[in-house]
Design an enzyme around this catalytic site. Structure first.
Site, PDB file in Angstrom:
ATOM      1  N   ILE A   1      37.829  92.488  32.348  1.00  0.00           N
ATOM      2  CA  ILE A   1      37.452  91.168  31.894  1.00  0.00           C
ATOM      3  C   ILE A   1      38.497  90.781  30.674  1.00  0.00           C
ATOM      4  O   ILE A   1      38.671  91.084  29.751  1.00  0.00           O
ATOM      5  CB  ILE A   1      36.121  91.630  31.028  1.00  0.00           C
ATOM      6  CG1 ILE A   1      34.954  92.295  32.084  1.00  0.00           C
ATOM      7  CG2 ILE A   1      35.233  90.382  30.480  1.00  0.00           C
ATOM      8  CD1 ILE A   1      33.929  92.955  31.277  1.00  0.00           C
ATOM      9  N   ARG A   2      38.913  89.693  31.405  1.00  0.00           N
ATOM     10  CA  ARG A   2      39.889  88.796  30.408  1.00  0.00           C
ATOM     11  C   ARG A   2      40.959  89.918  29.916  1.00  0.00           C
ATOM     12  O   ARG A   2      41.130  90.171  28.762  1.00  0.00           O
ATOM     13  CB  ARG A   2      39.570  87.863  29.330  1.00  0.00           C
ATOM     14  CG  ARG A   2      38.442  86.717  29.943  1.00  0.00           C
ATOM     15  CD  ARG A   2      38.206  85.861  29.085  1.00  0.00           C
ATOM     16  NE  ARG A   2      39.213  85.106  28.066  1.00  0.00           N
ATOM     17  CZ  ARG A   2      40.018  84.284  28.603  1.00  0.00           C
ATOM     18  NH1 ARG A   2      40.098  83.981  29.731  1.00  0.00           N
ATOM     19  NH2 ARG A   2      40.867  83.827  27.636  1.00  0.00           N
TER      20      ARG A   2
ATOM     21  N   GLU B   1      33.418 102.199  29.704  1.00  0.00           N
ATOM     22  CA  GLU B   1      32.353 102.228  29.123  1.00  0.00           C
ATOM     23  C   GLU B   1      31.103 101.520  30.085  1.00  0.00           C
ATOM     24  O   GLU B   1      30.133 101.458  29.887  1.00  0.00           O
ATOM     25  CB  GLU B   1      32.321 101.926  27.768  1.00  0.00           C
ATOM     26  CG  GLU B   1      32.470 100.303  27.525  1.00  0.00           C
ATOM     27  CD  GLU B   1      34.101  99.751  27.707  1.00  0.00           C
ATOM     28  OE1 GLU B   1      34.802 100.564  28.071  1.00  0.00           O
ATOM     29  OE2 GLU B   1      34.101  98.424  27.384  1.00  0.00           O
TER      30      GLU B   1
ATOM     31  N   ARG C   1      48.363  89.895  26.623  1.00  0.00           N
ATOM     32  CA  ARG C   1      46.957  89.466  26.257  1.00  0.00           C
ATOM     33  C   ARG C   1      46.562  88.384  27.411  1.00  0.00           C
ATOM     34  O   ARG C   1      47.251  87.374  27.848  1.00  0.00           O
ATOM     35  CB  ARG C   1      46.736  88.626  25.043  1.00  0.00           C
ATOM     36  CG  ARG C   1      45.493  88.726  24.349  1.00  0.00           C
ATOM     37  CD  ARG C   1      45.616  88.363  22.950  1.00  0.00           C
ATOM     38  NE  ARG C   1      44.110  87.610  22.678  1.00  0.00           N
ATOM     39  CZ  ARG C   1      44.168  86.403  22.283  1.00  0.00           C
ATOM     40  NH1 ARG C   1      45.102  85.716  22.229  1.00  0.00           N
ATOM     41  NH2 ARG C   1      43.005  86.030  22.021  1.00  0.00           N
TER      42      ARG C   1
ATOM     43  N   HIS D   1      37.535  98.562  31.338  1.00  0.00           N
ATOM     44  CA  HIS D   1      36.260  99.061  30.842  1.00  0.00           C
ATOM     45  C   HIS D   1      35.881 100.164  31.078  1.00  0.00           C
ATOM     46  O   HIS D   1      34.459 100.195  31.926  1.00  0.00           O
ATOM     47  CB  HIS D   1      35.131  97.730  30.457  1.00  0.00           C
ATOM     48  CG  HIS D   1      35.602  96.621  29.966  1.00  0.00           C
ATOM     49  ND1 HIS D   1      35.523  96.691  28.559  1.00  0.00           N
ATOM     50  CD2 HIS D   1      36.323  95.594  30.295  1.00  0.00           C
ATOM     51  CE1 HIS D   1      36.007  95.161  28.064  1.00  0.00           C
ATOM     52  NE2 HIS D   1      36.538  94.756  28.786  1.00  0.00           N
TER      53      HIS D   1
ATOM     54  N   GLY E   1      36.415  93.879  23.252  1.00  0.00           N
ATOM     55  CA  GLY E   1      35.830  92.474  22.679  1.00  0.00           C
ATOM     56  C   GLY E   1      36.849  91.388  22.852  1.00  0.00           C
ATOM     57  O   GLY E   1      37.504  90.936  23.688  1.00  0.00           O
ATOM     58  N   GLU E   2      37.064  90.963  21.624  1.00  0.00           N
ATOM     59  CA  GLU E   2      37.955  90.010  21.229  1.00  0.00           C
ATOM     60  C   GLU E   2      38.913  90.486  20.035  1.00  0.00           C
ATOM     61  O   GLU E   2      38.566  90.759  19.024  1.00  0.00           O
ATOM     62  CB  GLU E   2      37.507  88.654  20.844  1.00  0.00           C
ATOM     63  CG  GLU E   2      38.297  87.368  20.304  1.00  0.00           C
ATOM     64  CD  GLU E   2      39.330  87.458  21.659  1.00  0.00           C
ATOM     65  OE1 GLU E   2      39.200  87.235  22.747  1.00  0.00           O
ATOM     66  OE2 GLU E   2      40.491  87.236  21.241  1.00  0.00           O
ATOM     67  N   SER E   3      40.217  90.810  20.321  1.00  0.00           N
ATOM     68  CA  SER E   3      41.011  91.252  19.492  1.00  0.00           C
ATOM     69  C   SER E   3      41.360  90.848  18.185  1.00  0.00           C
ATOM     70  O   SER E   3      41.675  91.224  17.230  1.00  0.00           O
ATOM     71  CB  SER E   3      42.452  91.520  20.223  1.00  0.00           C
ATOM     72  OG  SER E   3      42.831  90.451  20.816  1.00  0.00           O
TER      73      SER E   3
ATOM     74  N   CYS F   1      40.763  97.911  26.539  1.00  0.00           N
ATOM     75  CA  CYS F   1      40.705  96.154  26.725  1.00  0.00           C
ATOM     76  C   CYS F   1      41.134  95.568  25.169  1.00  0.00           C
ATOM     77  O   CYS F   1      42.445  96.023  25.042  1.00  0.00           O
ATOM     78  CB  CYS F   1      39.589  95.598  27.141  1.00  0.00           C
ATOM     79  SG  CYS F   1      39.708  94.030  27.906  1.00  0.00           S
TER      80      CYS F   1
HETATM   81  N1  GLN Z   1      40.807  88.769  26.163  1.00  0.00           N
HETATM   82  C1  GLN Z   1      40.329  89.773  24.871  1.00  0.00           C
HETATM   83  C2  GLN Z   1      41.254  89.640  23.684  1.00  0.00           C
HETATM   84  O1  GLN Z   1      42.306  89.162  23.801  1.00  0.00           O
HETATM   85  C3  GLN Z   1      40.047  91.090  25.470  1.00  0.00           C
HETATM   86  C4  GLN Z   1      39.054  91.096  26.490  1.00  0.00           C
HETATM   87  C5  GLN Z   1      38.004  92.286  26.558  1.00  0.00           C
HETATM   88  O2  GLN Z   1      38.070  93.159  25.889  1.00  0.00           O
HETATM   89  N2  GLN Z   1      37.377  92.221  27.607  1.00  0.00           N
HETATM   90  O3  GLN Z   1      40.914  90.618  22.866  1.00  0.00           O
END
Ligand code: GLN
Length: 208
Positions: free
Chosen positions: A134-135, A177, A106, A175, A45-47, A77
């Site tokens: 993904i990112r 999942e 990151r 990921h 997700g987004e940390s 991630c």
């Molecule tokens: N770039 C996201 C972060 O810094 C991580 C990306 C992801 O979990 N798919 O949290």
């Protein structure tokens, strides 16, 4: 019973994977739910958002305590970032839960290739694992007790560490999942089961 930290991110996908490997799965948003699980997945997700919400929900101290007590925990991630002791390129003042003796970078793969897929080999799993990034972060460096489970095999990032384990903690940059292959989740479930057996043996030794 294994929990999935359900503050933000791809919670449903992890719950589905756990069910697929035959485990009872519980979304965790509150300290009482955390107390009910014997292992935890921290999703992608987004940390920055996830750690902020963990603060609002009063989960940071209980999470740190359970991790320190040896609760098996698997971060994917953003979850890997949350488990890392150190972050490069974090947001200003970005905190983590910590526990894993790694430095994570990151959004490490850069903007051009911020999402890509690759087959890689992962220690403990026979045959290639299709990894979706993904990112994603990568692991910049690891402490002495950290086992490297997988590295990127091709392209400009070849050799970068993308899966690790240290004691009861496991993390992947990608990921598992997403995509229907439950073998990485199975690996984590095996770790949770081994930790349970270990706890029982310890309790019996204490009783003797
Ligand atoms: N770039 C996201 C972060 O810094 C991580 C990306 C992801 O979990 N798919 O949290």
């Amino acid at each position: 019973m294994i929990g999935v930290l359900a503050l933000q991110g791809d919670v449903r996908e992890h719950l589905r994977m756990l069910e697929e490997v035959g485990v009872e799965a519980l979304p965790v948003r509150r300290p009482v739910e955390l107390a009910a699980v014997e292992g935890l997945i921290i999703p992608g997700g987004e940390s920055t958002t996830m750690i902020r919400l963990a603060g609002i929900f009063g989960l940071i101290a209980p999470l740190r305590q359970r991790i320190a007590e040896g609760m098996p925990t698997f971060g994917t991630c953003a979850g890997m970032i949350l488990l890392a002791d150190r972050i490069e390129d974090g947001a200003a003042g970005q905190e983590t839960l910590g526990g894993l003796d790694i430095t994570v970078r990151r959004n490490a793969f850069g903007r051009q290739v911020d999402s890509f897929e690759e087959d890689l080999s992962l220690a403990g799993i026979a045959g290639p694992v299709h990894a979706i990034f993904i990112r994603a972060p990568w692991v910049e460096s690891v402490g002495a007790d950290v086992e490297v489970l997988a590295r990127v095999s091709d392209g400009p990032a070849a050799g970068r560490i993308v899966a690790v384990r240290q004691g009861q903690l496991m993390a992947t940059s990608f990921h598992p999942e997403v995509g229907g292959d439950a073998r990485v989740h199975q690996l984590f479930v095996d770790l949770v089961r081994r930790a349970r057996t270990q706890r029982r043996t310890d309790d019996e030794t204490k009783r003797d």
